[in-house]
Design a protein around this motif. Sequence first.
Motif, mmCIF file in Angstrom:
data_model
loop_
_atom_site.group_PDB
_atom_site.id
_atom_site.type_symbol
_atom_site.label_atom_id
_atom_site.label_comp_id
_atom_site.label_asym_id
_atom_site.label_seq_id
_atom_site.Cartn_x
_atom_site.Cartn_y
_atom_site.Cartn_z
ATOM 1 N N LYS A 238 -0.583 -0.344 -11.970
ATOM 2 C CA LYS A 238 -0.763 0.336 -10.689
ATOM 3 C C LYS A 238 0.193 1.521 -10.549
ATOM 4 C CE LYS A 238 -2.517 -3.624 -8.067
ATOM 5 N NZ LYS A 238 -2.271 -4.540 -6.929
ATOM 6 N N LEU A 239 1.418 1.333 -10.994
ATOM 7 C CA LEU A 239 2.384 2.433 -10.928
ATOM 8 C C LEU A 239 1.942 3.604 -11.799
ATOM 9 C CD1 LEU A 239 5.760 0.451 -10.983
ATOM 10 C CD2 LEU A 239 4.733 1.637 -9.055
ATOM 11 N N ARG A 240 1.377 3.286 -12.953
ATOM 12 C CA ARG A 240 0.892 4.362 -13.819
ATOM 13 C C ARG A 240 -0.250 5.122 -13.156
ATOM 14 N NH1 ARG A 240 0.758 1.025 -19.581
ATOM 15 N NH2 ARG A 240 3.028 1.112 -19.990
ATOM 16 N N GLN A 241 -1.144 4.389 -12.494
ATOM 17 C CA GLN A 241 -2.242 5.059 -11.800
ATOM 18 C C GLN A 241 -1.731 5.940 -10.665
ATOM 19 O OE1 GLN A 241 -4.986 2.025 -10.588
ATOM 20 N NE2 GLN A 241 -5.500 1.413 -12.695
ATOM 21 N N LEU A 242 -0.752 5.426 -9.925
ATOM 22 C CA LEU A 242 -0.164 6.228 -8.850
ATOM 23 C C LEU A 242 0.529 7.468 -9.400
ATOM 24 C CD1 LEU A 242 1.309 3.436 -6.536
ATOM 25 C CD2 LEU A 242 -0.682 4.885 -6.088
ATOM 26 N N LYS A 243 1.218 7.304 -10.523
ATOM 27 C CA LYS A 243 1.894 8.442 -11.138
ATOM 28 C C LYS A 243 0.878 9.494 -11.591
ATOM 29 C CE LYS A 243 5.465 10.541 -13.104
ATOM 30 N NZ LYS A 243 4.784 11.609 -13.857
ATOM 31 N N TYR A 244 -0.241 9.025 -12.124
ATOM 32 C CA TYR A 244 -1.274 9.964 -12.572
ATOM 33 C C TYR A 244 -1.857 10.725 -11.384
ATOM 34 C CZ TYR A 244 -5.767 11.656 -14.262
ATOM 35 O OH TYR A 244 -6.846 12.452 -14.559
ATOM 36 N N LEU A 245 -2.154 10.015 -10.273
ATOM 37 C CA LEU A 245 -2.691 10.678 -9.094
ATOM 38 C C LEU A 245 -1.684 11.650 -8.490
ATOM 39 C CD1 LEU A 245 -4.521 7.680 -7.386
ATOM 40 C CD2 LEU A 245 -5.563 9.586 -8.624
ATOM 41 N N LYS A 246 -0.420 11.276 -8.524
ATOM 42 C CA LYS A 246 0.615 12.165 -7.993
ATOM 43 C C LYS A 246 0.700 13.440 -8.828
ATOM 44 C CE LYS A 246 5.546 12.357 -6.908
ATOM 45 N NZ LYS A 246 5.820 13.502 -7.795
ATOM 46 N N LEU A 251 -2.894 12.119 -4.760
ATOM 47 C CA LEU A 251 -2.413 10.831 -4.271
ATOM 48 C C LEU A 251 -2.807 10.605 -2.817
ATOM 49 C CD1 LEU A 251 -0.781 8.294 -4.838
ATOM 50 C CD2 LEU A 251 1.282 9.523 -4.203
ATOM 51 N N LYS A 252 -2.647 11.616 -1.971
ATOM 52 C CA LYS A 252 -2.957 11.460 -0.543
ATOM 53 C C LYS A 252 -4.461 11.422 -0.290
ATOM 54 C CE LYS A 252 1.286 13.676 1.068
ATOM 55 N NZ LYS A 252 1.853 14.791 1.883
ATOM 56 N N SER A 253 -5.219 12.150 -1.076
ATOM 57 C CA SER A 253 -6.657 12.228 -0.824
ATOM 58 C C SER A 253 -7.428 11.025 -1.344
ATOM 59 C CB SER A 253 -7.223 13.503 -1.456
ATOM 60 O OG SER A 253 -7.030 13.477 -2.862
ATOM 61 N N LYS A 254 -6.948 10.394 -2.423
ATOM 62 C CA LYS A 254 -7.683 9.289 -3.026
ATOM 63 C C LYS A 254 -7.085 7.922 -2.720
ATOM 64 C CE LYS A 254 -9.839 11.726 -6.872
ATOM 65 N NZ LYS A 254 -10.094 11.725 -8.332
ATOM 66 N N THR A 255 -5.975 7.877 -2.012
ATOM 67 C CA THR A 255 -5.363 6.591 -1.654
ATOM 68 C C THR A 255 -4.988 6.605 -0.182
ATOM 69 O OG1 THR A 255 -3.103 7.298 -2.186
ATOM 70 C CG2 THR A 255 -4.408 6.379 -3.989
ATOM 71 N N ASN A 256 -4.689 5.409 0.325
ATOM 72 C CA ASN A 256 -4.213 5.270 1.713
ATOM 73 C C ASN A 256 -2.701 5.042 1.733
ATOM 74 O OD1 ASN A 256 -4.275 2.766 0.522
ATOM 75 N ND2 ASN A 256 -4.856 1.691 2.397
ATOM 76 N N ILE A 257 -1.982 5.751 0.881
ATOM 77 C CA ILE A 257 -0.547 5.520 0.732
ATOM 78 C C ILE A 257 0.209 5.814 2.022
ATOM 79 C CG2 ILE A 257 -0.164 7.848 -0.181
ATOM 80 C CD1 ILE A 257 2.051 6.580 -1.948
ATOM 81 N N LEU A 258 -0.243 6.781 2.804
ATOM 82 C CA LEU A 258 0.469 7.095 4.049
ATOM 83 C C LEU A 258 0.373 5.945 5.043
ATOM 84 C CD1 LEU A 258 -0.529 10.854 4.527
ATOM 85 C CD2 LEU A 258 1.595 9.900 3.576
ATOM 86 N N GLU A 259 -0.831 5.353 5.176
ATOM 87 C CA GLU A 259 -0.992 4.223 6.079
ATOM 88 C C GLU A 259 -0.158 3.022 5.626
ATOM 89 O OE1 GLU A 259 -3.293 5.998 4.841
ATOM 90 O OE2 GLU A 259 -4.453 6.898 6.491
ATOM 91 N N VAL A 260 -0.116 2.806 4.317
ATOM 92 C CA VAL A 260 0.663 1.673 3.789
ATOM 93 C C VAL A 260 2.150 1.870 4.053
ATOM 94 C CG1 VAL A 260 1.314 0.451 1.689
ATOM 95 C CG2 VAL A 260 -1.061 1.126 2.048
ATOM 96 N N LEU A 261 2.649 3.066 3.845
ATOM 97 C CA LEU A 261 4.068 3.326 4.057
ATOM 98 C C LEU A 261 4.441 3.238 5.539
ATOM 99 C CD1 LEU A 261 4.672 6.297 1.583
ATOM 100 C CD2 LEU A 261 5.281 3.890 1.278
ATOM 101 N N GLU A 262 3.513 3.675 6.413
ATOM 102 C CA GLU A 262 3.809 3.591 7.839
ATOM 103 C C GLU A 262 3.885 2.145 8.322
ATOM 104 O OE1 GLU A 262 0.836 5.840 9.772
ATOM 105 O OE2 GLU A 262 1.706 7.802 9.269
ATOM 106 N N GLU A 263 3.083 1.263 7.740
ATOM 107 C CA GLU A 263 3.101 -0.146 8.138
ATOM 108 C C GLU A 263 4.236 -0.923 7.476
ATOM 109 O OE1 GLU A 263 -0.676 -1.657 7.138
ATOM 110 O OE2 GLU A 263 -1.777 -0.467 8.640
ATOM 111 N N SER A 264 4.856 -0.370 6.459
ATOM 112 C CA SER A 264 5.919 -1.076 5.742
ATOM 113 C C SER A 264 7.265 -0.833 6.412
ATOM 114 C CB SER A 264 5.986 -0.604 4.283
ATOM 115 O OG SER A 264 7.049 -1.241 3.606
ATOM 116 N N ASN A 265 8.004 -1.917 6.603
ATOM 117 C CA ASN A 265 9.348 -1.841 7.188
ATOM 118 C C ASN A 265 10.413 -2.271 6.172
ATOM 119 O OD1 ASN A 265 8.364 -1.031 9.743
ATOM 120 N ND2 ASN A 265 7.873 -3.164 10.226
ATOM 121 N N ALA A 266 10.163 -2.027 4.918
ATOM 122 C CA ALA A 266 11.100 -2.453 3.883
ATOM 123 C C ALA A 266 12.424 -1.715 4.018
ATOM 124 C CB ALA A 266 10.498 -2.197 2.495
#
Length: 401
Positions: A238-246, A251-266
Motif C-alpha cells: 500500500k505504501l508503494r502504491q501511495l508513493k507511486y500516486l504521489k 494522490l489527492k484525485s485518486k484517493t480519499n487521503i484528505l478525508e482519512v487524515l482529517e478523521e485521524s487523531n493520531a
Amino acid sequence: MKTFSSIKELLAILSREQKLLTEIFEKRKQLSYKYDYALEVVDYNADKIQALVEYAVLRENGPYLELDDQYLQFFEQILEVNEEINVSYISENLQAIRQNITYYLKEHSESRKYGYLRTIKSALRKTGIIAIRNVVDLKRNIDNTFKNEPNYKIKKIKLEHLDLKRGDITMLVDSTERLVSGEEEQTFFTVAADEELNKIIVKLKLQLNDCRHNLIEIQNQVIEFINQIRYQSGLVEKLRQLKYLKDQFELKSKTNILEVLEESNAVVFEPNPMYPLKLSLEQLQNDSQVLDVVRKVAIRMKTGAKVKQQLAEHNLEAYLESDTEEMKQVNLDEVKNSFLAGSNNLFDFLQTYDFGTYLTFEERLTVYCQLISQFDTQFDLTDQYQRCLDTEYLLIYPKAT
C-alpha cells in the motif's frame, strides 16, 4: 588420504590443534577462512595444517580452509548448534528398531537376542534425544528467520517450509509413540520387557510428550508470524502504491487521503512540543563548558549579546586552608602478642593495656571484637560470661601451647 589408526591418535591430533579448529568452527558461517590466517594461528608451522588436511579434518579450497562436513556436523550436533533439521535420523532409527525387533523375535540364540535387544535400547535412547534436538533447532530457525530475513517473500516461503518440517516431526513423534506403546510390536514389548527397557520407554514417552507440546506451540507461533508477514507485506504494498500516486501527482484525485487524515487523531500528526530548558545558576557559575555552549547558541541565534565569564576573586586563602583529621591506629598483632604472653582474660587485659594514646571504653571494646574475629584460633574461648558497664563479654584466655 590418511586414516586414523586409533581413537587415541584421533584425539591427540584434535587436541594438539584445538586452537585452530576452534577458530575455524567459530567462523564456519563466513564464506572463507584464509590459509594465511591458519598459518599465523599454528605459529607458521605448515606441517600441522598439512597433517589435518591429509587426515581429512580440514579441506583446502584454493587459498581457503574449511572443516570437513563430517567433523562440522559432529561438532554442531554435540554442541547443539546445528541449524539444519534432519527428520531422516528419526525415521532411520524407527526403521532400525523395527528390523531388530523382527530379528529378535526370530532368533533362537539367547546371546544374539541380547545383542539385538541392546541395539533396540540404544536406538530408542537416540530417538528421544534426536527428536528433542530437532524441535529445539526448529524453534531456533523459525525465530531467526522471522527476525533476521529482510525479504518478506523469502521469509514467508522459509516459514512455510519450516512448518512442513514441523509436520514431518509431528508424524515421526506419533509413529514413535505408537511403536513404544505396543500398538505395532505388542509381542516384542511383552516378551523382551525388562527393567532397563521399561525405564527407557518411560523416559522416551516423556520426551515425546515434551516434543508434542512444543510442536503445538511452534505451530501457533508459525501461524502468528505468517499473519504478521502478510500484514506487513500488504502494508508495504500500500505504501508503494501511495508513493507511486504521489510521484504522479494523483494522490489527492485518486484517493480519499484528505478525508482519512482529517478523521485521524493520531499523535504522529500533532506538532512536536517545545519545552524550555532552564539551567541552574549553580551550573552556570561552576561549569566552564556552559560558557562555550552559550556562545554557540548565541552565534546560532545571532542575538549579538556578548557573554563574559566572571573572573574569580584573587584572594584564595580560604580555599588553601587544609583541615586535618587524626585517626587512631592500633597494631593488633602487637596487642595479640602481648596478650598471649600473659595469663589474664582478654577483656581485663585490654582495659589496662597501654596503647600509647587514650582510648575510650567503646574503642577498647572494638579492639576486643577485632582480636576475636582475626585471631580466634589462637585464643581459648570459654563458656563463661561477665558484665561490665551494661556490656556482657565472654571470658577469653591465651590458648595453652
